[in-house]
Design a protein around this motif. Sequence first.
Motif, mmCIF file in Angstrom:
data_model
loop_
_atom_site.group_PDB
_atom_site.id
_atom_site.type_symbol
_atom_site.label_atom_id
_atom_site.label_comp_id
_atom_site.label_asym_id
_atom_site.label_seq_id
_atom_site.Cartn_x
_atom_site.Cartn_y
_atom_site.Cartn_z
ATOM 1 N N LYS A 250 0.824 -1.207 0.000
ATOM 2 C CA LYS A 250 0.000 0.000 0.000
ATOM 3 C C LYS A 250 0.859 1.258 0.000
ATOM 4 O O LYS A 250 0.542 2.252 -0.660
ATOM 5 C CB LYS A 250 -0.930 -0.003 1.217
ATOM 6 N N GLU A 251 1.985 1.208 0.701
ATOM 7 C CA GLU A 251 2.875 2.368 0.782
ATOM 8 C C GLU A 251 3.666 2.574 -0.506
ATOM 9 O O GLU A 251 4.021 3.699 -0.851
ATOM 10 C CB GLU A 251 3.853 2.189 1.953
ATOM 11 N N SER A 256 -4.240 2.134 -8.423
ATOM 12 C CA SER A 256 -4.591 1.212 -9.509
ATOM 13 C C SER A 256 -3.702 -0.036 -9.471
ATOM 14 O O SER A 256 -4.154 -1.139 -9.812
ATOM 15 C CB SER A 256 -4.491 1.904 -10.875
ATOM 16 N N GLN A 257 -2.445 0.104 -9.056
ATOM 17 C CA GLN A 257 -1.579 -1.065 -8.916
ATOM 18 C C GLN A 257 -2.072 -1.977 -7.798
ATOM 19 O O GLN A 257 -2.084 -3.202 -7.937
ATOM 20 C CB GLN A 257 -0.137 -0.614 -8.641
ATOM 21 N N GLN A 258 -2.492 -1.375 -6.683
ATOM 22 C CA GLN A 258 -3.036 -2.163 -5.567
ATOM 23 C C GLN A 258 -4.302 -2.901 -5.989
ATOM 24 O O GLN A 258 -4.502 -4.063 -5.625
ATOM 25 C CB GLN A 258 -3.355 -1.240 -4.389
ATOM 26 N N GLU A 259 -5.147 -2.229 -6.766
ATOM 27 C CA GLU A 259 -6.381 -2.865 -7.227
ATOM 28 C C GLU A 259 -6.079 -4.074 -8.112
ATOM 29 O O GLU A 259 -6.793 -5.083 -8.071
ATOM 30 C CB GLU A 259 -7.238 -1.850 -7.990
ATOM 31 N N ALA A 260 -5.025 -3.966 -8.921
ATOM 32 C CA ALA A 260 -4.640 -5.080 -9.784
ATOM 33 C C ALA A 260 -4.200 -6.275 -8.940
ATOM 34 O O ALA A 260 -4.558 -7.432 -9.227
ATOM 35 C CB ALA A 260 -3.513 -4.650 -10.727
ATOM 36 N N ILE A 261 -3.429 -6.012 -7.882
ATOM 37 C CA ILE A 261 -2.972 -7.093 -7.015
ATOM 38 C C ILE A 261 -4.143 -7.688 -6.228
ATOM 39 O O ILE A 261 -4.245 -8.904 -6.062
ATOM 40 C CB ILE A 261 -1.865 -6.579 -6.071
ATOM 41 N N ASP A 262 -5.056 -6.843 -5.785
ATOM 42 C CA ASP A 262 -6.248 -7.342 -5.078
ATOM 43 C C ASP A 262 -7.080 -8.247 -5.982
ATOM 44 O O ASP A 262 -7.640 -9.251 -5.529
ATOM 45 C CB ASP A 262 -7.109 -6.163 -4.588
ATOM 46 N N LYS A 281 4.278 -1.122 -14.962
ATOM 47 C CA LYS A 281 3.782 -2.485 -15.196
ATOM 48 C C LYS A 281 4.707 -3.533 -14.572
ATOM 49 O O LYS A 281 4.239 -4.462 -13.915
ATOM 50 C CB LYS A 281 3.642 -2.711 -16.705
ATOM 51 N N THR A 282 6.015 -3.369 -14.759
ATOM 52 C CA THR A 282 6.955 -4.345 -14.206
ATOM 53 C C THR A 282 6.946 -4.313 -12.682
ATOM 54 O O THR A 282 7.014 -5.349 -12.024
ATOM 55 C CB THR A 282 8.376 -4.080 -14.736
ATOM 56 N N GLN A 283 6.833 -3.125 -12.111
ATOM 57 C CA GLN A 283 6.755 -3.006 -10.659
ATOM 58 C C GLN A 283 5.495 -3.710 -10.135
ATOM 59 O O GLN A 283 5.513 -4.345 -9.085
ATOM 60 C CB GLN A 283 6.744 -1.535 -10.245
ATOM 61 N N THR A 284 4.414 -3.596 -10.894
ATOM 62 C CA THR A 284 3.180 -4.278 -10.508
ATOM 63 C C THR A 284 3.355 -5.789 -10.558
ATOM 64 O O THR A 284 2.870 -6.516 -9.676
ATOM 65 C CB THR A 284 2.018 -3.855 -11.436
ATOM 66 N N ILE A 285 4.057 -6.284 -11.568
ATOM 67 C CA ILE A 285 4.315 -7.723 -11.672
ATOM 68 C C ILE A 285 5.125 -8.202 -10.471
ATOM 69 O O ILE A 285 4.830 -9.250 -9.881
ATOM 70 C CB ILE A 285 5.050 -8.050 -12.995
ATOM 71 N N LEU A 286 6.141 -7.434 -10.059
ATOM 72 C CA LEU A 286 6.938 -7.817 -8.897
ATOM 73 C C LEU A 286 6.089 -7.804 -7.623
ATOM 74 O O LEU A 286 6.231 -8.673 -6.760
ATOM 75 C CB LEU A 286 8.136 -6.876 -8.744
ATOM 76 N N GLY A 287 5.194 -6.820 -7.513
ATOM 77 C CA GLY A 287 4.278 -6.776 -6.378
ATOM 78 C C GLY A 287 3.352 -7.986 -6.372
ATOM 79 O O GLY A 287 3.070 -8.575 -5.324
ATOM 80 N N LEU A 288 2.876 -8.342 -7.571
ATOM 81 C CA LEU A 288 2.015 -9.524 -7.708
ATOM 82 C C LEU A 288 2.733 -10.785 -7.248
ATOM 83 O O LEU A 288 2.170 -11.616 -6.532
ATOM 84 C CB LEU A 288 1.605 -9.691 -9.175
ATOM 85 N N LEU A 289 3.994 -10.927 -7.667
ATOM 86 C CA LEU A 289 4.766 -12.109 -7.298
ATOM 87 C C LEU A 289 4.949 -12.187 -5.783
ATOM 88 O O LEU A 289 4.809 -13.257 -5.181
ATOM 89 C CB LEU A 289 6.125 -12.095 -8.012
ATOM 90 N N SER A 290 5.256 -11.040 -5.152
ATOM 91 C CA SER A 290 5.394 -11.030 -3.694
ATOM 92 C C SER A 290 4.094 -11.469 -3.030
ATOM 93 O O SER A 290 4.103 -12.269 -2.085
ATOM 94 C CB SER A 290 5.785 -9.625 -3.203
ATOM 95 N N ALA A 291 2.969 -10.939 -3.526
ATOM 96 C CA ALA A 291 1.671 -11.279 -2.931
ATOM 97 C C ALA A 291 1.307 -12.738 -3.179
ATOM 98 O O ALA A 291 0.887 -13.459 -2.262
ATOM 99 C CB ALA A 291 0.595 -10.356 -3.499
ATOM 100 N N MET A 546 -6.959 -1.323 -15.130
ATOM 101 C CA MET A 546 -5.986 -0.503 -15.838
ATOM 102 C C MET A 546 -5.113 0.267 -14.859
ATOM 103 O O MET A 546 -5.611 0.881 -13.913
ATOM 104 C CB MET A 546 -6.674 0.487 -16.784
ATOM 105 N N LEU A 547 -3.811 0.218 -15.097
ATOM 106 C CA LEU A 547 -2.877 1.035 -14.322
ATOM 107 C C LEU A 547 -2.987 2.462 -14.841
ATOM 108 O O LEU A 547 -2.883 2.693 -16.047
ATOM 109 C CB LEU A 547 -1.449 0.504 -14.474
ATOM 110 N N LYS A 548 -3.204 3.415 -13.968
ATOM 111 C CA LYS A 548 -3.569 4.765 -14.421
ATOM 112 C C LYS A 548 -2.549 5.858 -14.125
ATOM 113 O O LYS A 548 -2.636 6.947 -14.695
ATOM 114 C CB LYS A 548 -4.917 5.156 -13.791
ATOM 115 N N THR A 549 -1.610 5.611 -13.237
ATOM 116 C CA THR A 549 -0.649 6.649 -12.878
ATOM 117 C C THR A 549 0.650 6.426 -13.635
ATOM 118 O O THR A 549 1.280 5.369 -13.490
ATOM 119 C CB THR A 549 -0.372 6.654 -11.365
ATOM 120 N N GLN A 550 1.035 7.403 -14.442
ATOM 121 C CA GLN A 550 2.252 7.244 -15.250
ATOM 122 C C GLN A 550 3.402 8.043 -14.630
ATOM 123 O O GLN A 550 3.214 9.148 -14.135
ATOM 124 C CB GLN A 550 1.989 7.635 -16.703
#
Length: 813
Positions: A250-251, A256-262, A281-291, A546-550
């Motif tokens: 969360k921090e 939008s990245q958190q919503e994707a992981i949820d 996108k890659t950071q989100t994938i790493l977050g997904l893997l951790s979760a 959709m990831l929304k923050t660029q």
Amino acid sequence: MAMDKGKLQEEASLARFCKIILGWDYFRLLQSSNKKSKDAAASSLKEVKNSYKDVDEYLATFEPLLFEEVKAQIVQRKDEEEVTDWKLRLVIECNEADGFHLAALTFDADEEESISQNDLLLLSKEEFKDGSKKLPTTYAFALVEHRQKTLLRLRMYLVGEFTQVNPDVEKNSERLIRMQALVTSSANEVEKRLYSIKICSLSTIAREYVALRSVGSLPFKNLILSAAERGSDSKDRAWKISGSLHDHLKENLNKSQQEAIDAGLSRKPFVLIQGPPGTGKTQTILGLLSAILHATPGRVQSKVGMITVTRRPELSMEEKYKHWGRASPWLMGVNPRDLITPIDGDDGFFPTTGNELKPEVVNSNRKYRIRVLVCAPSNSALDEIVFRLLKTGLRDENVHTYTPKIVRIGLKPHHSVEAVSMDYLVNRKRDLADDKQKQGSTGRDIDSIRAAVLDEAVIVFSTLSFSGSSVLTKMNSGFDVVIIDEAAQAVEPATLVPLASGCKQVFLIGDPVQLPATVISPIAEKFGYGTSLFQRFQRAGYPVKMLKTQYRMHPEIRSFPSKEFYNEALEDGSHVMQQTSRRWHKYRCFGPFCFFDIHEGKESQPSGSGSWVNMDEIEFVLVMYHKLITMYPELKSSSQFAIISPYRHQVKLLQERFQDTFGVESKKLVDIGTIDGFQGREKDVVIFSCVRANKDRGIGFVSDFRRMNVGITRAKSSVLVVGSASTLRNDEHWNSLVESAEKRDCFFKVSKPYASYFNDEYLESVESVVEDTMDANEIAENENDVASNMAGVADGGDMADGDGDDDGGAADD
């Protein structure tokens, strides 16, 4: 038993594939490239739909389109390579099995051209030259089954010829009868000689075909066919992560990245995540893997080690103890799994701190081994994720950073990730085994070592195609989760290849408004074969996160693609403006977003080429580049500056001109490549040469808005578009871009002579005050960062040396 059934199904599909292709007439294929034959072929094809009622309808659509793609690959090789290097071979033996002729031909290990398994060869009794009026009379296709030191083992189908995609409809062929007589006869050596040429490799498309034919046995069959979400008890299926890991994500991730992981933790069978340029996108994938790796079923309270009983009458405490004792005897004593756990660790079942292939003791409450397969269409896209994971690691449930045991299988691993490649790990393990063997231990063969490496890995990385190789299909256990990056860049049959592992959940991550899948056949493309599974699901109304923050682009660059392609959903990260503002923005002509109208420019098509060039644009680009690096020397680096174009020939001429002007060091000064080779990459400044300039010919594949979107979103601080406004205005999206430039006062009409265009007087006229978003010291600090940053670790940036080896994504028109 299920394994045997799957293997039989795979062999049957492969036999059907080989039977149809090996029965084709090579020269008939070459002749069928004319318009009349194309129209005839198209009359029997069906367009890709959003959803299908059953497997038969699905296969009736995709199978003929896949075979059209095979035909195009065969013909393209002939057109591009003009292969006439015939090799004389001797037929050593020939057997028959399952309707095929299995021949063994001589092979010289010193042959220049590499020949591998699943290569398609053309065999002929007579050697002939391209363009010859007299065609051979005895010829046939052959597929390489196996290559030995001095022998090629080939599969041939010599029973009949196919003109349709239907193995039940074949006709007699005199050429095949003659070939059959030749390879099966007991004649002398002179009479059993054959000439061969290599046509192309069928490895990738053969795996896609097998995956396509297996769709009926996939666990997600109904979902794939309908492309629709069914009512589900996601609440009961949902997995949870520890409070500390949840707080950490969360921090460090945006909403939008958190919503994707949820969405992933909800355990929906398919989760679609759209990642526009620069949205992490890659950071989100790493977050997904951790979760994913540290999640537990929501009904399990891992801290107290108890299983709650749901949807049942409340039991008395005495009954509960009896129930727990019967269901989980280790709660009252020793866990039977602990009895077989190695004393030096968990044998790779839980996260480790490295990839040294040594099991370690890890403080983890996790009692579930989740295995993940991560795929991407290309090697470079795959290695970007591997590189980032090795650099930043993952987080466990206690938010400790660690590197899980991973293996990258397949060909051509980038040198920065070679330490986790299959070959490297196998060699290390073999060396260790050899050392033990000297001490009395027994050695292991390569296959068993590979199996051990795969079994120890928590995450396996593979291209889509290689995920169908025997290395993975021979595994004892499959994968729980499959993550496919750049999923919108793959044709649907390619996406099906990794799903055969029997996984429980699939993540499709990509962006349908960036580059599409590469399809060689114009006919197949016309009927929608290039539609990705991601895009088909999205069109059918399947929910997409959709990831929304660029975090990449200056807001002035982000403005147009957000409005044109993302329904104005993109928003800027909190410090993007400060991080992407540069000194050269003081001149409007070098601002974040500019369009230069080369209204006197002319396109041309080099003879014998399907590509286009525009010499006027090349001259102007050279002048503009020279002016920028003269005024701002920090831009003299290929890690910061790129020139891109949709056309390969324009890229080639630009490279030649820059080398003539700046010498052999030009590659270090500026990165010049096609748009297709730049997907997923970023630079500080990008010049975009559009090329097309005419009154009535149109703009070809430049009109593909996805290619346009990729081109203008590669830049972090400035994108400078060079093109013919009058020509481009004929296209809806390009007209919007030109109008956007005009409204923002960043449209510049360019006249000859180009050499004097950026003179001092002109620059004074376009000078403006940089917005006071930061002070001079901050600007200086940012520019120092630009000079030192190689963009390798930025999300979507160039990895390591940024060699962009996927240049060939789309054919010129």
